[in-house]
Scaffold this motif. Structure first.
Motif, PDB file in Angstrom:
ATOM      1  N   UNK A 161      18.504 -41.735 -10.906  1.00  0.00           N
ATOM      2  CA  UNK A 161      18.454 -42.486 -12.159  1.00  0.00           C
ATOM      3  C   UNK A 161      19.048 -41.663 -13.305  1.00  0.00           C
ATOM      4  N   UNK A 162      18.748 -40.373 -13.323  1.00  0.00           N
ATOM      5  CA  UNK A 162      19.283 -39.498 -14.369  1.00  0.00           C
ATOM      6  C   UNK A 162      20.780 -39.282 -14.177  1.00  0.00           C
ATOM      7  N   UNK A 194      11.545 -44.376 -18.593  1.00  0.00           N
ATOM      8  CA  UNK A 194      12.683 -45.283 -18.799  1.00  0.00           C
ATOM      9  C   UNK A 194      13.252 -45.124 -20.205  1.00  0.00           C
ATOM     10  N   UNK A 195      12.391 -44.914 -21.186  1.00  0.00           N
ATOM     11  CA  UNK A 195      12.887 -44.670 -22.538  1.00  0.00           C
ATOM     12  C   UNK A 195      13.720 -43.409 -22.613  1.00  0.00           C
ATOM     13  N   UNK A 196      13.291 -42.355 -21.921  1.00  0.00           N
ATOM     14  CA  UNK A 196      14.047 -41.100 -21.904  1.00  0.00           C
ATOM     15  C   UNK A 196      15.378 -41.275 -21.194  1.00  0.00           C
ATOM     16  N   UNK A 197      15.391 -42.050 -20.109  1.00  0.00           N
ATOM     17  CA  UNK A 197      16.644 -42.319 -19.399  1.00  0.00           C
ATOM     18  C   UNK A 197      17.659 -43.013 -20.316  1.00  0.00           C
ATOM     19  N   UNK A 198      17.203 -44.005 -21.064  1.00  0.00           N
ATOM     20  CA  UNK A 198      18.123 -44.728 -21.943  1.00  0.00           C
ATOM     21  C   UNK A 198      18.571 -43.859 -23.113  1.00  0.00           C
ATOM     22  N   UNK A 199      17.680 -43.031 -23.623  1.00  0.00           N
ATOM     23  CA  UNK A 199      18.072 -42.118 -24.696  1.00  0.00           C
ATOM     24  C   UNK A 199      19.135 -41.144 -24.201  1.00  0.00           C
ATOM     25  N   UNK A 200      18.954 -40.613 -23.004  1.00  0.00           N
ATOM     26  CA  UNK A 200      19.937 -39.685 -22.447  1.00  0.00           C
ATOM     27  C   UNK A 200      21.263 -40.395 -22.187  1.00  0.00           C
ATOM     28  N   UNK A 240       8.216 -35.919 -13.757  1.00  0.00           N
ATOM     29  CA  UNK A 240       6.863 -35.663 -14.252  1.00  0.00           C
ATOM     30  C   UNK A 240       6.237 -36.932 -14.817  1.00  0.00           C
ATOM     31  N   UNK A 241       7.004 -37.693 -15.584  1.00  0.00           N
ATOM     32  CA  UNK A 241       6.474 -38.913 -16.193  1.00  0.00           C
ATOM     33  C   UNK A 241       6.178 -39.989 -15.141  1.00  0.00           C
ATOM     34  N   UNK A 242       7.011 -40.052 -14.106  1.00  0.00           N
ATOM     35  CA  UNK A 242       6.755 -40.998 -13.020  1.00  0.00           C
ATOM     36  C   UNK A 242       5.633 -40.509 -12.096  1.00  0.00           C
ATOM     37  N   UNK A 243       5.261 -39.234 -12.210  1.00  0.00           N
ATOM     38  CA  UNK A 243       4.233 -38.682 -11.344  1.00  0.00           C
ATOM     39  C   UNK A 243       4.735 -38.345  -9.961  1.00  0.00           C
ATOM     40  N   UNK A 244       6.045 -38.092  -9.818  1.00  0.00           N
ATOM     41  CA  UNK A 244       6.629 -37.849  -8.493  1.00  0.00           C
ATOM     42  C   UNK A 244       6.680 -36.387  -8.085  1.00  0.00           C
ATOM     43  N   UNK A 270      12.357 -30.247 -23.694  1.00  0.00           N
ATOM     44  CA  UNK A 270      13.735 -29.828 -23.442  1.00  0.00           C
ATOM     45  C   UNK A 270      14.691 -31.000 -23.416  1.00  0.00           C
ATOM     46  N   UNK A 271      14.274 -32.114 -22.802  1.00  0.00           N
ATOM     47  CA  UNK A 271      15.134 -33.303 -22.746  1.00  0.00           C
ATOM     48  C   UNK A 271      15.379 -33.877 -24.134  1.00  0.00           C
ATOM     49  N   UNK A 272      14.330 -33.985 -24.923  1.00  0.00           N
ATOM     50  CA  UNK A 272      14.481 -34.511 -26.284  1.00  0.00           C
ATOM     51  C   UNK A 272      15.358 -33.590 -27.125  1.00  0.00           C
TER      52      UNK A 272
END
Length: 261
Positions: free
Chosen positions: A65-66, A143-149, A215-219, A236-238
């Protein structure tokens, strides 16, 4: 000025969405290739790793996804280079409109098509055994982080496309961006990499975002002893997204306003 950007940006957004509607083959290709890679890595490479198949696929799906979000560099570059070198942006510059509206419209259109395109990729991942285990709030954050990236990566691509010397040069450089997810933890953990390669991989923005999404998905837990962006993946992502947007968005608008000089 903000009203002008909003009005003109909406017009440019509509133009780019029309381009997608009239060129469905490009959309289909960009949306099906991640699924092909997901199936290939999940069922071919997964059997060669120490991680069991189901566990590896749970690790892989967030990384894919990333990697798909990072493809915004390539699509942004192609779109901007095509408009720039075919004279479309020269015509736009003659119109009484905000200089930020044209690249902004392209970036937002790409974001919307990506949001729709993530749905089949997520469904295939679920069919392969991947599950969201971090709760609703974590999933929404991921999902919000994915779209921001994706939004930040698209601005990188727009800047590179506007700075390219030709469509062919943009195509060659865009193909080279395929290497970026390979030099990250999108597909495999960085633990077994040589020291200097691991350092490069962990300072790759893709690694921070992939770790944060997992981490957010708990995987998967945050790895120990990693570089700061991976050890603190959400922060770090933000930070990476903020830096990419703060640098590339103003430069892209400035480059568009100046034209090919």
């Amino acid at each position: 000025m903000s009203t002008a950007i909003l009005y003109d940006g909406t017009a440019m957004l509509g133009r780019h969405l029309q381009r997608v509607r009239h060129a469905p083959a490009i959309l289909i290709m960009t949306q099906t290739m991640p699924i092909v890679f997901l199936l290939f890595f999940g069922y071919v490479f997964g059997s060669a790793l120490a991680m069991p198949g189901t566990e590896y696929r749970a690790f892989l799906v967030p990384g894919m996804l990333v990697a798909t979000a990072a493809n915004g560099i390539m699509t942004g570059m192609f779109g901007a280079a095509q408009d720039s070198h075919r004279g479309v942006m020269d015509r736009f510059r003659t119109l009484p409109m905000s200089r930020a509206a044209v690249p902004l419209g392209q970036a937002v259109a790409d974001l919307l098509t990506t949001a729709v395109g993530l749905v089949p990729l997520v469904l295939v991942g679920l069919a392969m055994g991947w599950r969201i285990e971090g709760g609703l709030a974590g999933a929404l954050g991921a999902f919000g982080l994915l779209l921001l990236f994706r939004f930040a990566a698209t601005w990188v691509g727009i800047l590179l496309g506007l700075a390219s010397q030709s469509e062919e040069a943009a195509g060659q450089l865009g193909g080279a961006t395929f290497m970026l997810p390979l030099l990250s933890n999108a597909y495999i953990p960085t633990d077994g990499m040589p020291g200097w390669v691991r350092t490069l991989a962990e300072w790759n923005p893709i690694s921070a975002v992939a770790t944060a999404v997992r981490e957010l998905f708990g995987n998967a837990p945050v790895p120990h002893g990693a570089a700061w962006p991976v050890a603190h993946p959400v922060a770090g992502s933000l930070a990476w997204c903020a830096v990419l947007l703060a640098v590339c968005a103003p430069l892209a608008v400035r480059r568009y306003a100046r034209g090919e000089r």
